[in-house]
Design a protein around this motif. Structure first.
Motif, short mmCIF file in Angstrom:
data_model
loop_
_atom_site.label_atom_id
_atom_site.label_comp_id
_atom_site.label_asym_id
_atom_site.label_seq_id
_atom_site.Cartn_x
_atom_site.Cartn_y
_atom_site.Cartn_z
N LEU A 302 0.83 -1.21 0.00
CA LEU A 302 0.00 0.00 0.00
C LEU A 302 0.87 1.26 0.00
O LEU A 302 0.60 2.21 -0.76
N VAL A 303 1.90 1.29 0.83
CA VAL A 303 2.81 2.44 0.85
C VAL A 303 3.49 2.60 -0.50
O VAL A 303 3.72 3.72 -0.98
N ALA A 304 3.79 1.48 -1.16
CA ALA A 304 4.45 1.54 -2.47
C ALA A 304 3.57 2.15 -3.55
O ALA A 304 4.09 2.61 -4.58
N THR A 305 2.26 2.16 -3.36
CA THR A 305 1.37 2.73 -4.38
C THR A 305 1.33 4.25 -4.33
O THR A 305 0.81 4.87 -5.27
N LYS A 306 1.82 4.86 -3.26
CA LYS A 306 1.76 6.31 -3.13
C LYS A 306 2.65 6.98 -4.17
O LYS A 306 3.75 6.51 -4.46
N LYS A 307 2.19 8.08 -4.72
CA LYS A 307 2.92 8.77 -5.77
C LYS A 307 4.25 9.32 -5.27
O LYS A 307 5.22 9.42 -6.03
N SER A 308 4.30 9.69 -4.01
CA SER A 308 5.53 10.28 -3.47
C SER A 308 6.61 9.26 -3.17
O SER A 308 7.75 9.62 -2.88
N THR A 310 9.47 6.87 -4.04
CA THR A 310 10.41 6.78 -5.16
C THR A 310 10.59 5.32 -5.59
O THR A 310 10.23 4.39 -4.87
N ASP A 311 11.20 5.14 -6.76
CA ASP A 311 11.42 3.78 -7.27
C ASP A 311 12.35 2.99 -6.36
O ASP A 311 12.12 1.79 -6.12
N ASN A 312 13.39 3.63 -5.84
CA ASN A 312 14.30 2.92 -4.93
C ASN A 312 13.59 2.51 -3.65
O ASN A 312 13.81 1.43 -3.10
N GLN A 313 12.72 3.38 -3.14
CA GLN A 313 11.95 3.04 -1.95
C GLN A 313 10.99 1.89 -2.23
O GLN A 313 10.80 1.01 -1.38
N ARG A 314 10.40 1.89 -3.41
CA ARG A 314 9.49 0.79 -3.77
C ARG A 314 10.25 -0.53 -3.83
O ARG A 314 9.75 -1.57 -3.39
N VAL A 315 11.46 -0.50 -4.37
CA VAL A 315 12.26 -1.73 -4.44
C VAL A 315 12.51 -2.27 -3.03
O VAL A 315 12.42 -3.48 -2.79
N ARG A 316 12.81 -1.41 -2.07
CA ARG A 316 13.05 -1.85 -0.70
C ARG A 316 11.77 -2.43 -0.07
O ARG A 316 11.83 -3.44 0.63
N LEU A 317 10.64 -1.78 -0.33
CA LEU A 317 9.38 -2.29 0.20
C LEU A 317 9.04 -3.65 -0.41
O LEU A 317 8.58 -4.55 0.29
N TYR A 318 9.28 -3.80 -1.70
CA TYR A 318 8.99 -5.08 -2.36
C TYR A 318 9.96 -6.16 -1.89
O TYR A 318 9.58 -7.33 -1.79
N LEU A 319 11.20 -5.78 -1.61
CA LEU A 319 12.16 -6.76 -1.09
C LEU A 319 11.70 -7.28 0.27
O LEU A 319 11.70 -8.50 0.52
N ASN A 380 12.55 -2.02 -16.53
CA ASN A 380 11.94 -0.79 -16.06
C ASN A 380 11.60 -0.95 -14.58
O ASN A 380 11.74 -2.03 -14.01
N PRO A 381 11.15 0.11 -13.92
CA PRO A 381 10.87 0.01 -12.48
C PRO A 381 9.89 -1.10 -12.13
O PRO A 381 10.04 -1.75 -11.07
N ARG A 385 11.12 -4.05 -9.47
CA ARG A 385 10.55 -4.28 -8.14
C ARG A 385 9.90 -5.65 -8.02
O ARG A 385 9.95 -6.26 -6.94
N TRP A 386 9.33 -6.18 -9.10
CA TRP A 386 8.75 -7.52 -9.00
C TRP A 386 9.82 -8.61 -9.02
O TRP A 386 9.64 -9.67 -8.42
#
Length: 704
Positions: A302-308, A310-319, A380-381, A385-386
């Motif tokens: 859910l946090v990863a869906t927020k527009k603010s 970043t791609d690097n933060q999404r990668v950490r959340l997905y990890l 791509n991002p 992340r997946w």
């Protein structure tokens, strides 16, 4: 002093995970969210680390000390903040988010009391007690726990042997019970080994449930409504109390599972639902460990869906989400299945991000090399992340799934197409009657709320409903009510949807609705800042129309949770406690521990689900409680049931043939067995040597 080593193992694992989250995910996640994740993930990580170590060294005090030393070294090696820096951050977040503290204190008090009363409560007479559904299931978990402490699984960890079905491996998610065995080996009592992880996990579960609702709704009071709906949802069973058909003295009656409108059996109907606290979280210890981890994944995605973000933060959340999901199969298979459905649909709905320029008419350059097109599509991002999610998830989960597949393979009762409303529980029903009786208006309101969501939240919520609809037509385990474990994953996602629908209904067309939306836009991710702003300016709730809507919504929440609240009160204030073990049971267990070989002993017992020889002594049974063995899908159950009965028949050659076939070493005669086969007991006495005798039990050794 016996709790020093177990408590340090838990504390060190929590500190280790918290240091990592503080380094890589704060302030994307709040400090309280990091703490909640650290507790549930740290305990599960400690359990898995212990299992890996014990595969090589066995379960003993040296292995436990080695695990503690390893965790301590990792804590000392990692960078960390000073305590003087950490405390002010927690104080700031707590000050600006009092609703979170309310949830934490309430959950801590509730679950501590229930753990005290449900998990081997010892009274003045020295007897140990439990209540309700926990009394029914706790004996099995003790069978597994003590098989690691005193039984054949103490030195032979992989694959662990089943304590309730001799000669077969334990194809049950055993890691939660193994962790209790580790704590016992470290010095904890059986009761403390169950209570400490349960209280920590379930308090964390409440905190994560609130954090997820608050991230979803961005409104603390409405998040409280979501938590209440998630914990106490129920159906029409509570009407029995209003109609006078239910009284507190009737311990057998559960308002979330039964509906009565009279005194006769024909005026009693079973509902397709289980009380979350009384039937899922406490009796089924796999849910105690897995549900908080599921909420960790939901929160991170859910946090990863927020527009603010970043791609690097999404990668950490997905990890983090991928590692968490990879731990699940041997914590709870149903949780892994439900999350697999959720993740697949969630990834599919975001697949357009894999082809941003090729399929959706977005700006693109005219001349591009084939290598740039390849990188754009496959690096791509979205893909990164997946891949970050899938790599650790598959690496950790595939060996566990292969191990569990042995249980499912060739058994038609697992993973079959099955219309739930045609089940034995609710036969001659239909989809609408099934869910009206089970959950009242919950399903209807959740679907209505789903249709009212904006696209971002709609896209995130849709995978929860995929779990719901697939679980209505696919049965994953022989007993149809086991699908309730999957439906609760849907409830965790549907509860904030209903809470948002009710909030929108209260404030629609009111002067405060625009102000509230302005706050939500400005504080899209900062939950603490949003709570602080809400304290400064609250909706005025002026006008009779808004008040009337608020009253209507309050009544709806009461209707949705009335049965669940009654069920919770039934757990908090039981009218009687049910005995599990007395001093004679402990003496029998001590006999088996001191005088029998843990690797070769196989004991014939009655069909009673509580057997001290296994639940306290750790010895393997020829056949445990038959309903458990059926639900776990063990092969040849009917044949083994007949053979167990034949042990007590007056046919010497048949008894020896069966004893040789199953390598039976001991026959336990208890009060239940004696009542039904008293005339045949002397034959067992002549064939084997009586090695134990007490008013309740006689043990015959067939090897002498």
């Amino acid at each position: 002093f016996g709790l020093i080593v177990p408590c340090w193992q838990i504390l060190s694992s929590v500190l280790l995970v918290f240091q990592l989250l503080d380094t890589f995910l704060y302030p994307l996640l709040t400090y309280f969210e990091c703490l909640f994740i650290s507790v549930t993930f740290g305990i599960s990580l400690s359990a898995w680390l212990s299992y890996v170590v014990c595969i090589f060294f066995g379960l003993n005090i040296l292995s436990v000390l080695l695990i503690n030393g390893l965790l301590t070294c990792l804590i000392l090696f990692l960078p960390k903040r000073k305590l003087s820096q950490v405390v002010p951050i927690f104080q700031h977040e707590a000050k600006n988010n009092p609703a979170l503290l309310l949830v934490l204190v309430s959950c801590l008090m509730l679950f501590s009391w229930l753990a005290h009363t449900h998990l081997l409560l010892e009274k003045e007479n020295g007897f140990k007690y439990s209540v309700l559904a926990t009394w029914s299931d706790l004996a099995f978990h003790l069978d597994v726990v003590m098989s690691f402490v005193f039984g054949p699984n103490n030195n032979s960890m992989f694959p662990p042997q089943s304590p309730i079905y001799s000669g077969h491996s334990l194809t049950y998610p055993f890691i939660p019970d193994f962790f209790s065995a580790v704590l016992i080996t470290g010095g904890a009592s059986i009761r403390h080994s169950l209570m400490i992880p349960t209280i920590l996990q379930l308090t964390t579960f409440g905190g994560l449930l609130f954090a997820f609702n608050q991230r979803f709704l961005r409104h603390a009071p409405t998040a409280l409504v979501g938590v209440v709906l998630g914990l106490f949802t129920g159906g029409i069973g509570g009407l029995s109390w209003l109609q006078g058909a239910y009284s507190r003295e009737d311990m057998e009656f559960d308002p979330t599972q039964w509906y009565e409108w009279g005194e006769g059996e024909e005026e009693k109907r079973e509902l397709y639902w289980f009380h979350l606290i009384g039937h899922v979280l406490f009796p089924q210890r796999s849910s105690t460990f897995s549900y908080p981890l599921c909420l960790v994944i939901f929160l991170c995605l859910l946090v990863a869906t927020k527009k603010s973000t970043t791609d690097n933060q999404r990668v950490r959340l997905y990890l983090l989400s991928g590692i968490t999901m990879g731990l699940l199969p041997l914590l709870q298979a149903h949780a892994f299945i439900g999350l697999s459905i959720f993740v697949f649909v969630h990834a599919f709905l975001d697949i357009r991000q894999m082809f941003p320029h090729l399929l959706f008419n977005e700006p693109r350059t005219r001349h591009r090399s084939s290598s740039s097109i390849f990188l754009q599509i496959f690096w791509n991002p979205y893909v990164r992340r997946w891949l970050t999610f899938g790599t650790p998830m598959l690496t950790l989960s595939l060996p566990q799934l292969y191990y569990l597949w042995n249980r499912v393979q060739g058994n038609e009762k697992f993973i079959q197409f099955y219309l739930l409303w045609d089940s034995e529980t609710v036969s001659k029903s239909n989809f609408f009657n099934l869910w009206w009786e089970a959950l009242g208006l919950f399903v209807f309101l959740s679907l209505l709320g789903l249709m009212s969501l904006k696209w971002t939240l709609f896209k995130f919520s849709l995978p929860f409903y995929s779990i719901f609809f697939i679980s209505n037509v696919v049965l994953f385990q022989p007993w149809d009510k086991d699908n309730t474990k999957l439906f609760y994953l849907w409830v965790f996602g549907a509860a904030p949807v209903i809470a948002k629908l009710l909030k929108d209904f209260v404030y629609i067309f009111s002067e405060d609705s625009l102000t509230q939306k302005k706050y939500e836009r400005k504080s899209d991710d900062d939950v603490t800042a949003l709570s602080h702003k809400q304290k400064k300016k609250k909706p005025s709730l002026k006008g009779e129309l808004v008040y009337s809507r608020l009253i209507i919504c309050g009544l709806l929440v009461v209707c949705l949770t009335f049965s669940g609240v009654l069920g919770t009160l039934r757990e908090i204030y039981p009218t009687e406690y049910w005995e599990m073990f007395d001093e004679e049971d402990q003496q029998l267990a001590d006999f088996f521990i001191d005088n029998t070989d843990p690797l070769t002993t196989v004991v014939v017992t009655s069909d009673l689900h509580i057997q001290p020889s296994s639940s306290l002594g750790g010895r393997t049974k020829l056949l445990g409680y038959s309903s458990w063995c059926s639900m776990h899908g063990y092969p040849g159950l009917d044949k083994r049931l007949n053979d167990r009965e034949a042990i007590y028949e007056y046919d010497e050659r048949k008894i020896w043939r069966i004893a040789k076939k199953y390598k039976i070493t001991h026959v336990l005669v208890d009060d239940t067995t004696r009542m039904s086969i008293d005339s045949r007991v002397p034959l067992v006495a002549r064939l084997g040597s009586q090695v134990y005798d007490s008013p309740k039990y006689q043990v015959y050794d067939l090897t002498k």
